[in-house]
Scaffold this active site. Structure first.
Site, short mmCIF file in Angstrom:
data_model
loop_
_atom_site.label_atom_id
_atom_site.label_comp_id
_atom_site.label_asym_id
_atom_site.label_seq_id
_atom_site.Cartn_x
_atom_site.Cartn_y
_atom_site.Cartn_z
N GLU A 71 0.90 -1.21 0.05
CA GLU A 71 0.10 -0.14 -0.05
C GLU A 71 0.85 1.22 0.05
OE1 GLU A 71 -1.04 2.43 3.40
OE2 GLU A 71 -2.18 0.78 3.86
N HIS A 72 2.10 1.14 0.85
CA HIS A 72 3.00 2.37 0.84
C HIS A 72 3.44 2.56 -0.58
CE1 HIS A 72 3.73 3.47 5.08
NE2 HIS A 72 2.76 2.65 5.19
N GLU A 142 11.03 2.83 2.33
CA GLU A 142 9.68 2.64 2.67
C GLU A 142 9.23 1.52 3.65
OE1 GLU A 142 6.34 4.75 2.65
OE2 GLU A 142 8.14 5.13 1.51
#
Length: 898
Positions: A71-72, A142
């Site tokens: 999702e990031h 991330e």
């Protein structure tokens, strides 16, 4: 290629509120992507939400948090738009915001933007699901961001207790998983096993992100036909691999994890009781609404309710009940009770009283009149619901699309319409001692536990609770008169709209006296049978000492406490009230359906005028306030930094430590002396808006004036001219940097925070616009540089600040990897870089000049706040503090991807 609505869907009519003027259309693209189009010609913002039917339950074994990590990653870049962070930059620079979240079985992505920029924004958004780029460099960065997010949550009781409930479940069920992810789960452990996380990430995307598992909501200003053409063009290239929707069968709580009492140690002071039963998911019976019915009764707060009795006994300060943590395969019904110190000592009696109330419901059976009352409330709420921001609306509807048939995409489970006594009874039959899980949280259990939850380190112990034990608790519980609620007299019956004689764009001063001013605005836009009333009582004696500040706070809480049994029905029926303390006194707010609004307002005012101190309730509220002050040190560091900034800037702000110091010495007798003094001289600033006529508004305020200021022995008198208070803000000297340092109060918290504040100007229309422009242009570059590139911390925010009309801008960064001194140097470097960027902008790049926005001309105060003994060779200052900065950032304000 043919795309559009399937023939078998053309007859589907989507239920919508009577007052909803928007148009809706369902289409299914050739790739099986289901879409709901919404046309709203009146909107100035457009938005979209894509709900993907894959969530944390699908994480591969040994890669906990992979779906959240994916999702990031989708926000970084795409094959069509390869420049890193260009999507978020475009959204932010065009008046929008964007975010995403991962849940057990779904991942939701969403945004909103100015209407005239929607087409390009939608195209950029579509690339998430067509050809995203997930570079190796961005992958490592991330993973660190995901870990920073996890670090932020480590000392949050909400996260800790949620994971403890999951930990005590069947290991083979996905409910047991740790879903956030961390550096350990996404880098260290996979690397030790020879697993390449990025390759697993790409594989996960390829194998799970299929159009047939997606639901899209598009909120447009254009017509449905134009919106349909746009969507067909932008989203038809999403792959469809016809993946089956994941199904996680079985129950997470096997017999081993039922009939247990878990004693857990929280971070914050206080005691909490969670009684939990696994039940049949309510989604399977959403038309019958059994959990809504039972939650309404078990969570009721009126006379005869469980909470009413617990409160009367001095054992509880709040209670809620309802369904939680549900999927289509499993669900839980939870009763959550906040206990007083006395309640903590009567745990067995409380559980016994709860089961007595459940027994009462068993004996009474499902009552159709109660269901019909709930249905009337739900119908009114649905048909007269307020219009919310497009970004919130698209998310809400996209989630519904995953769960409900198309005709109920807007309704969801909010409108139970079929009374079924047997369905209600079947859920009630599951709330048994054989099926219970009890989680009891208290700092008093510290040192008396023997186990530790592995992800958050929560200390706990487990005991068995038999049916016989609970039966004995029921028998020994106090013999109190529990009974079902009476009919709700606050359900609105007159939903008509008042005639509008004269339209006004802004509030007008309708009435003025030595006691009050009345500002009035008739609703000419929303046209709903609702109204809003706020009365701000200015009381000079309410904030002139630590004692008066605390007693005013206790006064407002006692009022809410006294009114609860009477006014709870009003809140259930959609008529809400609040009484809260302010810097200069207190305020009363009543908002909701206007039909019975005046009745509630007059009751509140009457209660203030005839206020009586009940020593037992004073003690309970005093205990609650004391714990609130004691828990200040457990707030997130960025919240504490915001508080310190307010303390320094606001003239005559009082430190919370002084207020905590006087609390133990305050008793009911002190309040008896303070109350008449507080009300001795007041002024009321009143605002009335909505579906109320001018004469009604004037009559309301006149009634309040008569109670407070008229009669042979008036409660209050008008203020002297010298008593009209205005909150002053410290003016910082131009060109001078100020630094304030405070060492962390919680040694267990490894996070530190920096607040870098720039004071710009006093309220001025042109300067306000310029500051807003600066914030708009700088927000995303700051986030990208300081959070995405430099990885300073998950919470990285650039936002405007308004202190009573004194405008400024602030950076707020929380980190576990860098100290405040380093973070401050990076903020300064960013400002210098961005200043150069502003000067280098061409007229085409930036159409509105910002010649007066120059960082070097602003006055700056930097507040550093962190944990540990090191001061990074920075100057130290007085350790002053206060208690009004309780801001919790929303996901949008954090700008990180949750």
């Amino acid at each position: 290629m043919v795309v559009g609505t399937r023939k078998d869907d053309e007859s589907i009519e989507i239920a919508k509120p009577r007052t909803d003027k928007r148009d809706y259309r369902r289409i299914v693209l050739h790739n099986s992507l289901q879409v709901l189009l919404i046309s709203d010609p009146e909107t100035d913002k457009c938005g979209a939400s894509m709900n993907v039917g894959i969530g944390a339950f699908s994480d591969p074994e040994g890669l906990e948090g992979l779906s959240h990590f994916l999702e990031h990653m989708l926000f970084y870049a795409s094959e069509k738009y390869p420049l890193e962070d260009s999507y978020s930059k475009y959204i932010t620079e065009h008046g929008g915001s964007t975010n995403a979240f991962t849940s057990s079985e779904q991942t939701n992505y969403y945004f909103e933007v100015n209407a005239d920029c929607f087409e390009e924004a939608l195209d950029r958004f579509a690339q998430f699901f067509i050809k995203p780029l997930m570079s190796a460099d961005a992958t490592i960065r991330e993973i660190k961001a995901v870990d920073s997010e996890h670090q932020k949550n480590l000392l949050s009781d909400v996260w800790r207790m949620s994971q403890l409930q999951k930990h005590l479940s069947a290991k083979e069920h996905p409910y047991n998983k740790f879903s956030t992810g961390s550096w350990e789960t996404l880098e260290v452990r996979p690397k030790a096993r020879g697993v390449d996380t990025r390759q697993e990430l790409l594989k996960f995307y390829e194998e799970n992100y299929s159009a047939n598992l997606m639901h899209l909501v598009v909120y447009a200003k254009d017509s449905l036909d134009k919106a349909q053409t746009l969507v067909q063009h932008k989203f038809q290239d999403i792959r469809n691999i016809d993946k089956s929707s994941p199904c996680f069968t079985g129950q997470p709580c096997t017999s081993e994890y039922l009939q247990i009492l878990v004693k857990a140690v929280p971070i914050k002071q206080g005691h909490k009781l969670r009684i939990i039963w696994p039940i049949t998911p309510g989604i399977r019976h959403y038309k019958e609404g059994p959990c809504r019915y039972l939650g309404h009764l078990i969570g009721h707060e009126g006379e005869g309710s469980l909470f009413y009795i617990l409160k009367k006994l001095g054992w509880a300060t709040s209670l809620s009940a309802g369904e939680s943590d549900w999927t289509y395969e499993f669900s839980f019904f939870k009763v959550v009770i906040d206990l007083t110190d006395a309640g903590h000592e009567h745990f067995e009696n409380i559980v016994g009283l709860l089961y007595r109330y459940i027994h009462l419901l068993q004996k009474s059976g499902a009552c159709k009149w109660i269901f019909d009352e709930l249905l009337a409330i739900c119908e009114t709420a649905f048909h007269y619901k307020d219009k919310i921001r497009p970004i919130d609306y698209v998310v809400q509807v996209a989630l519904n699309m995953q769960l409900y048939p198309p005709e109920d995409w807007l309704v969801g489970s909010s409108l139970p319409s079929k009374f079924s006594a047997s369905t209600i009874q079947s859920i009630l039959d599951e709330l048994t001692p054989h099926n219970v899980r009890i989680f009891w949280e208290s700092t008093k259990f510290e040192g008396h536990t023997d186990m530790t939850e592995p992800w958050y380190g929560t200390a706990y112990s487990v005991e068995k609770v038999t049916s016989l034990m609970i039966q004995q608790w029921m028998e020994r519980a106090p013999n109190e008169h529990l009974h079902l609620p009476a009919a709700n007299v606050f359900i609105p019956t007159d939903l008509s709209l008042k005639d509008v004689i004269e339209k006004t764009e802004v509030p007008v001063l309708l009435r003025k006296s030595s006691y009050s001013r009345l500002w009035y605005k008739r609703d000419t836009v929303f046209l709903t049978p609702k109204a809003y009333v706020k009365i701000d009582f200015s009381c000079p004696c309410s904030g002139n000492s630590p004692e008066s500040v605390v007693l005013t706070d206790i006064f407002t809480r006692l009022l809410m406490d006294y009114l609860n049994e009477y006014a709870y029905d009003a809140q259930v029926a959609g008529l809400y009230y609040a009484i809260s303390n302010t810097d200069n006194g207190f305020q009363v707010t009543v908002v909701g359906y206007n039909d019975k609004l005046r009745i509630l307002l007059e009751t509140v005012v009457e209660k203030i005028a005839k206020f009586e101190v009940k020593p037992d309730r004073f003690s309970v509220i005093k205990e609650l306030v004391t714990k609130g002050y004691q828990n200040f040190k457990f707030q997130q560091p960025y919240q504490q930094a915001m508080y310190y900034c307010s303390l320094i800037l606001h003239d005559q702000a009082l430190p919370w430590t002084e207020e905590l110091e006087v609390l133990p010495h305050l008793e009911a007798e002190n309040f008896l002396k303070f109350y008449p003094q507080m009300l001795s001289r007041t002024f009321m600033e009143c605002y009335v808006a909505g579906n109320i006529e001018p004469n009604e508004a004037e009559s309301m305020v006149q009634h309040v004036e008569d109670i407070f200021y008229k009669g042979p022995q008036p409660l209050s008198m008008a203020l002297f001219a010298s008593q009209y208070l205005s909150t002053r803000v410290v003016k910082l000297e131009r060109g001078v940097n100020f630094l304030y340092i405070a060492e962390g109060l919680n040694p267990s918290d490894e996070n530190s925070a920096l607040l870098h504040y720039t004071q710009v100007h006093q309220d001025d229309f042109l300067l306000n616009v310029k500051l807003q422009l600066f914030g708009l242009v700088a927000k995303q570059p700051a986030f990208h540089q300081l959070r995405s590139v430099e990885q300073l911390g998950y919470i990285t925010v650039l936002m405007q600040r308004d202190d009573f009309g004194v405008r400024g801008i602030q950076f707020i960064i929380q980190s576990t990897v860098k100290g405040p001194k380093h973070i401050n140097s990076r903020v300064e470097a960013f400002l210098k870089m961005f200043e150069s960027k502003l000067y280098d902008m061409t007229p085409e790049e930036f159409k509105i000049g910002m010649d007066n926005i120059c960082c070097s001309r602003w006055t700056v105060v930097k507040l550093a706040f962190w944990y540990g003994p090191t001061y990074d060779n920075m100057y130290t200052g007085d350790n002053r503090c206060g208690l009004d900065a309780n801001t919790e950032f929303s996901t949008e304000e954090i700008s990180g991807i949750t």
